[in-house]
Design a protein around this motif. Sequence first.
Motif, PDB file in Angstrom:
ATOM      1  N   SER A 138       0.728  -0.973  -0.226  1.00 48.89           N
ATOM      2  CA  SER A 138       0.183  -0.141  -0.125  1.00 48.89           C
ATOM      3  C   SER A 138       0.607   1.236   0.232  1.00 48.89           C
ATOM      4  O   SER A 138       2.033   1.470   0.237  1.00 48.89           O
ATOM      5  N   TRP A 139       0.442   1.720  -0.820  1.00 48.62           N
ATOM      6  CA  TRP A 139       1.066   3.461  -0.925  1.00 48.62           C
ATOM      7  C   TRP A 139       0.365   4.376  -1.034  1.00 48.62           C
ATOM      8  O   TRP A 139      -1.148   4.694  -0.947  1.00 48.62           O
ATOM      9  N   LYS A 140       0.355   5.719  -0.172  1.00 53.68           N
ATOM     10  CA  LYS A 140      -0.576   7.096   0.046  1.00 53.68           C
ATOM     11  C   LYS A 140       0.236   8.175  -0.639  1.00 53.68           C
ATOM     12  O   LYS A 140       1.453   8.507  -0.715  1.00 53.68           O
ATOM     13  N   SER A 141      -0.508   9.165  -0.837  1.00 55.91           N
ATOM     14  CA  SER A 141       0.179  10.759  -0.906  1.00 55.91           C
ATOM     15  C   SER A 141      -0.678  11.568  -0.501  1.00 55.91           C
ATOM     16  O   SER A 141      -1.792  11.417   0.633  1.00 55.91           O
TER      17      SER A 141
ATOM     18  N   THR B 224      -5.213   9.937  -1.346  1.00 58.49           N
ATOM     19  CA  THR B 224      -4.882   9.117  -2.458  1.00 58.49           C
ATOM     20  C   THR B 224      -4.137   8.357  -1.647  1.00 58.49           C
ATOM     21  O   THR B 224      -3.036   7.294  -0.464  1.00 58.49           O
ATOM     22  N   ARG B 225      -4.791   6.984  -2.286  1.00 65.30           N
ATOM     23  CA  ARG B 225      -4.113   5.140  -2.122  1.00 65.30           C
ATOM     24  C   ARG B 225      -3.759   4.482  -2.509  1.00 65.30           C
ATOM     25  O   ARG B 225      -4.404   4.847  -3.900  1.00 65.30           O
ATOM     26  N   MET B 226      -3.218   3.573  -2.811  1.00 64.30           N
ATOM     27  CA  MET B 226      -3.020   2.661  -4.118  1.00 64.30           C
ATOM     28  C   MET B 226      -2.256   1.230  -3.466  1.00 64.30           C
ATOM     29  O   MET B 226      -1.028   1.431  -2.416  1.00 64.30           O
TER      30      MET B 226
ATOM     31  N   LEU C 286       8.061   6.094  -4.985  1.00 64.34           N
ATOM     32  CA  LEU C 286       6.773   5.885  -6.178  1.00 64.34           C
ATOM     33  C   LEU C 286       6.921   7.964  -6.464  1.00 64.34           C
ATOM     34  O   LEU C 286       6.256   8.287  -5.224  1.00 64.34           O
ATOM     35  N   PHE C 287       6.701   8.026  -7.807  1.00 62.41           N
ATOM     36  CA  PHE C 287       6.923   9.476  -8.146  1.00 62.41           C
ATOM     37  C   PHE C 287       6.302   9.463  -9.678  1.00 62.41           C
ATOM     38  O   PHE C 287       6.853   8.615 -10.479  1.00 62.41           O
TER      39      PHE C 287
END
Length: 174
Positions: free
Chosen positions: A49-52, A56-58, A145-146
Motif C-alpha cells: 500500500s502507498w499513500k499521498s 490518495t491510496r494505492m 514512487l513518483f
Amino acid sequence: MEQVKPWGRTLILGIAAMGLTVLTACAGPYQYYEGTGLDDATVAEVAGSWKSIEGTRMTLRPDGTALLRRLDGQDFDFDDGWRVSGRGTWEMTDDADGQDVHLTMTTRTGVAMRAAADASAATEPPTTYEWRFSLRRDQRDALELFFFYGDPDIGNTYLMTRAVTLPRRDPSVQ
C-alpha cells in the motif's frame, strides 16, 4: 574582407542569445528527465500500500492487480482536477534509465474533484488511464514512487510513500 563593427558584434551576440533562449524556453527538467537509475528494487518491495496527499491510496498486489483511490492524473491531466478510484493492473519495468511502475486503471469505480480545481472547466475524467511511476529512494533508503504533474517545464513531482498498515486488533482480546 570587411571588419565587423563593435556594435555589430554585440548585435549578433544578442540575436544568438535570444535564439538560444527561445529554443530552450520550453525545455524544463521533465523534458530531459532520464530516470533515477535505480535498479535494486524488487517486485516484493514495490507490492503493498502507498499513500499521498488528500486521501490518495494505492495498493499494488503481488499478483499484478491494483486498487487505487483518489489518484490524480499525471502531466497536464493533473490540471483538470479530477481524481479517480478504480481497479487495474501494474507491472514493474527496468531499463537503462532505471525502474518504473506502470499502473493501468481498467475499471473506474469513483470520481472526485480536487478542492482547488475549477469544476466548471474540468474535462470528463477518464474511464481508463495509465500512469508511469518512477522509483527512487529517500534519505533512509526507503522506496518512493513518483510521477510528474502539471507543466512539464516546472518538474513538479507527485510523491507516493509507503502506507503504514497497522495490524488488526483481535476482537476476542479484551
